[in-house]
Write an enzyme that holds these catalytic residues in place. Structure first.
Site, PDB file in Angstrom:
ATOM      1  N   LYS A 184       0.840  -1.196   0.000  1.00 41.27           N
ATOM      2  CA  LYS A 184       0.000   0.000   0.000  1.00 41.27           C
ATOM      3  C   LYS A 184       0.874   1.245   0.000  1.00 41.27           C
ATOM      4  CE  LYS A 184      -3.980   1.762   2.690  1.00 41.27           C
ATOM      5  NZ  LYS A 184      -4.832   1.497   3.877  1.00 41.27           N
ATOM      6  N   SER A 235      -9.748   1.395   2.822  1.00 47.34           N
ATOM      7  CA  SER A 235      -8.914   2.198   1.958  1.00 47.34           C
ATOM      8  C   SER A 235      -7.843   1.401   1.200  1.00 47.34           C
ATOM      9  CB  SER A 235      -8.230   3.285   2.781  1.00 47.34           C
ATOM     10  OG  SER A 235      -7.351   2.702   3.731  1.00 47.34           O
ATOM     11  N   SER A 279      -9.818  -1.037   6.943  1.00 47.84           N
ATOM     12  CA  SER A 279      -9.226  -0.860   5.616  1.00 47.84           C
ATOM     13  C   SER A 279      -8.496  -2.058   5.035  1.00 47.84           C
ATOM     14  CB  SER A 279      -8.275   0.336   5.619  1.00 47.84           C
ATOM     15  OG  SER A 279      -9.021   1.504   5.459  1.00 47.84           O
TER      16      SER A 279
HETATM   17  N1  GLN Z   1     -13.205   3.590   6.327  1.00 47.99           N
HETATM   18  C1  GLN Z   1     -12.669   3.998   7.592  1.00 47.99           C
HETATM   19  C2  GLN Z   1     -12.302   5.466   7.531  1.00 47.99           C
HETATM   20  O1  GLN Z   1     -12.560   6.055   6.551  1.00 47.99           O
HETATM   21  C3  GLN Z   1     -11.464   3.171   7.958  1.00 47.99           C
HETATM   22  C4  GLN Z   1     -10.287   3.474   7.138  1.00 47.99           C
HETATM   23  C5  GLN Z   1      -9.079   2.694   7.528  1.00 47.99           C
HETATM   24  O2  GLN Z   1      -9.170   1.642   8.152  1.00 47.99           O
HETATM   25  N2  GLN Z   1      -7.929   3.221   7.183  1.00 47.99           N
HETATM   26  O3  GLN Z   1     -11.765   6.027   8.440  1.00 47.99           O
END
Ligand code: GLN
Length: 492
Positions: free
Chosen positions: A86, A161, A185
């Site tokens: 990532k 994400s 994510s």
């Molecule tokens: N979707 C969640 C957020 O927007 C979690 C994102 C993540 O785990 N980085 O914060």
């Protein structure tokens, strides 16, 4: 042997050692496939093709040498295996954008600990994957560089994400990838893309060199196509690190070895709250069928209660933005990446942040700044911390009764690109079952458990702190009895 893009890392490693396949063939096949398919899918933001090819040729030679030596196979566990990471993990001299304009042009001067550990294990890092800007989102649509698509249906999101890493594994580019998980994510995109994803216990993996979003929640973890590969990658990245004081000095068990050790009497708890309104019928059905499979395999399945489940989402949306607003203050145009303006410092910082950050990141900074401001701090931030403790206690109570809590990974199927971009609350709802696990610091494993309307469904297994082993054993037993994880996304 012709390289198959669907081979597991373990199978590739065995074929290299036997001399039936060369790392250079596999890396070339991966890069060809990416060149052909990624213009549509957009899993990668940056490819490190030349270096990958070079390293692969070096591994070809080292495997040949190892075969000639009487000493046998002494090469490291991921020698010559292609891995995607990532783009919020720092890679020395290789662009690291976090999906944000504000880091355009920044080259990290060091490797994250997980990157160093991957390299030490012999992995060939072929590129950096797309993500929601600074990992804020659930669809990868918040990337400043355009969305990633779901390999099962190109009109849908891959989740987020870490959508790029999940899609790269699901599309047959690489057997392994790394993501980060602050509120879901890793697990949510794994579920949406029909692959395995694990968020380790907070402290299990060093966060050194992971660009911070919400430091008390962030954790790095593996993506793979099966549970054993996931265990293999976890073994490579886990363990204490003097550079991250929140990494825990606890022993790292042999996760891979444990995955195929049968274990009897594992108790599964199912919170009734996780099958309520807002959960798609197709999702609930697939997870319930998986519970029947566990029942048939001799697991004990019982009902439990997680009464604070509903409170977790609002709690997270105070704590995570509060931490983010503080972490992101460092992007001021002075030290990293983009800069807009030069004469007046205040104006330069303002313009850089205005142009450099996208809408969701700005929303989080504003929410967090508000929650931390004098007068509101007690009412919002402190109160959220108290509720966080209540969420953790709910899990403590559950784990007095059962070994694993089972829930859907996400309440819905992968949604259409564009469907939720203008409705942040709908987007946030995606993580309703994953967020409580980050608040409590526990490990969570998402694995494919069926399909609905042709789209993958993920189930989530949550365990006690530092007990990833039980999750991997249960997941391994499930995958031995089922074949959902063997289905591949269509060749589009
Ligand atoms: N979707 C969640 C957020 O927007 C979690 C994102 C993540 O785990 N980085 O914060």
């Amino acid at each position: 042997m012709a390289p198959s893009v669907w081979e597991s890392a373990r199978a590739l490693r065995a074929a290299y050692a036997a001399g039936t396949l060369l790392p250079s063939q596999v890396i070339a096949a991966a890069l060809d496939r990416i060149a052909l398919r990624d213009p549509k899918l957009h899993a990668f933001l940056h490819l490190d093709s030349e270096r990958a090819r070079q390293e692969a040729v070096e591994w070809d030679g080292l495997y040949a040498q190892a075969r000639r030596n009487a000493a046998g196979d002494t090469l490291p566990p991921l020698a010559g295996i292609p891995v995607a990471v990532k783009d919020n993990l720092c890679t020395r001299g290789v662009p690291t954008t976090c999906g944000s304009r504000i880091l355009d042009g920044w080259l990290p001067p060091y490797d994250a600990t997980v990157i160093a550990r991957l390299r030490r294990a012999g992995a060939v890092i072929i590129g950096k994957t797309n993500l929601d800007e600074f990992a804020m989102g659930s669809s990868t649509e918040n990337s400043a560089f355009g969305p990633t698509r779901n390999p099962w249906d190109l009109s849908r999101v891959p989740g987020g994400s870490s959508g790029g890493s999940a899609a790269a594994v699901a599309a047959g580019y690489v057997p392994l990838a790394l993501g980060s998980d602050t509120g879901g994510s890793i697990r949510q995109p794994a579920g949406f893309c029909g692959v395995v994803g694990l968020k380790p216990t907070y402290g299990r993996v060093s966060r050194y060199g992971l660009v911070a979003f919400a430091s008390s929640l962030d954790q790095i973890g593996p993506f793979a196509r099966d549970v054993a590969d996931c265990a293999l990658l976890l073994n490579v990245i886990a363990g204490a690190d003097p550079r991250d004081s929140t990494s825990a000095d606890v022993p790292v068990p042999d996760f891979l070895g444990a995955t195929d050790q049968p274990r009897h009497g594992i108790r599964l708890g199912v919170p009734s709250e996780a099958f309520g309104s807002g959960v798609d019928a197709g999702v609930a059905e697939a997870v319930r069928a998986a519970l029947d499979t566990f029942d048939n395999l001799g697991f004990r399945v019982e009902e439990i209660a997680l009464p604070t489940l509903d409170a977790a989402l609002p709690t997270y949306y105070l704590i995570a933005p509060a931490e983010a607003s503080s972490n992101l203050a460092r992007y001021d145009g002075v030290r990293h990446g983009m800069r807009d303006g030069s004469d007046d410092l205040f104006e330069m910082v303002t313009r850089t942040r205005q142009r450099g950050f996208g809408a969701e990141v700005k929303r989080r900074i504003m929410l967090g700044t508000y929650a931390l401001s004098a007068g509101y701090y007690e009412a919002f931030y402190i109160k959220a911390q108290k509720v966080r403790t209540l969420v953790a206690r709910d899990f403590d109570r559950a784990f007095a009764q059962v070994d694993i809590v089972v829930m859907p990974t996400s309440p819905t199927l992968p949604f259409a690109i564009g469907e939720r971009v203008d409705d942040p609350l709908q987007m946030y709802f995606s993580d309703i079952f994953t967020i409580p696990v980050n608040l409590a610091g526990l490990p969570g494993l998402s694995l494919p458990c069926g399909f609905s309307a042709g789209l993958p469904v993920g189930m989530q297994l949550v365990g006690r702190a530092f007990d990833e082993t039980t999750l991997l054993q249960a997941g391994g037993a499930y995958q031995q009895a089922t074949s959902w994880h063997l289905r591949h996304a269509p060749e589009a």
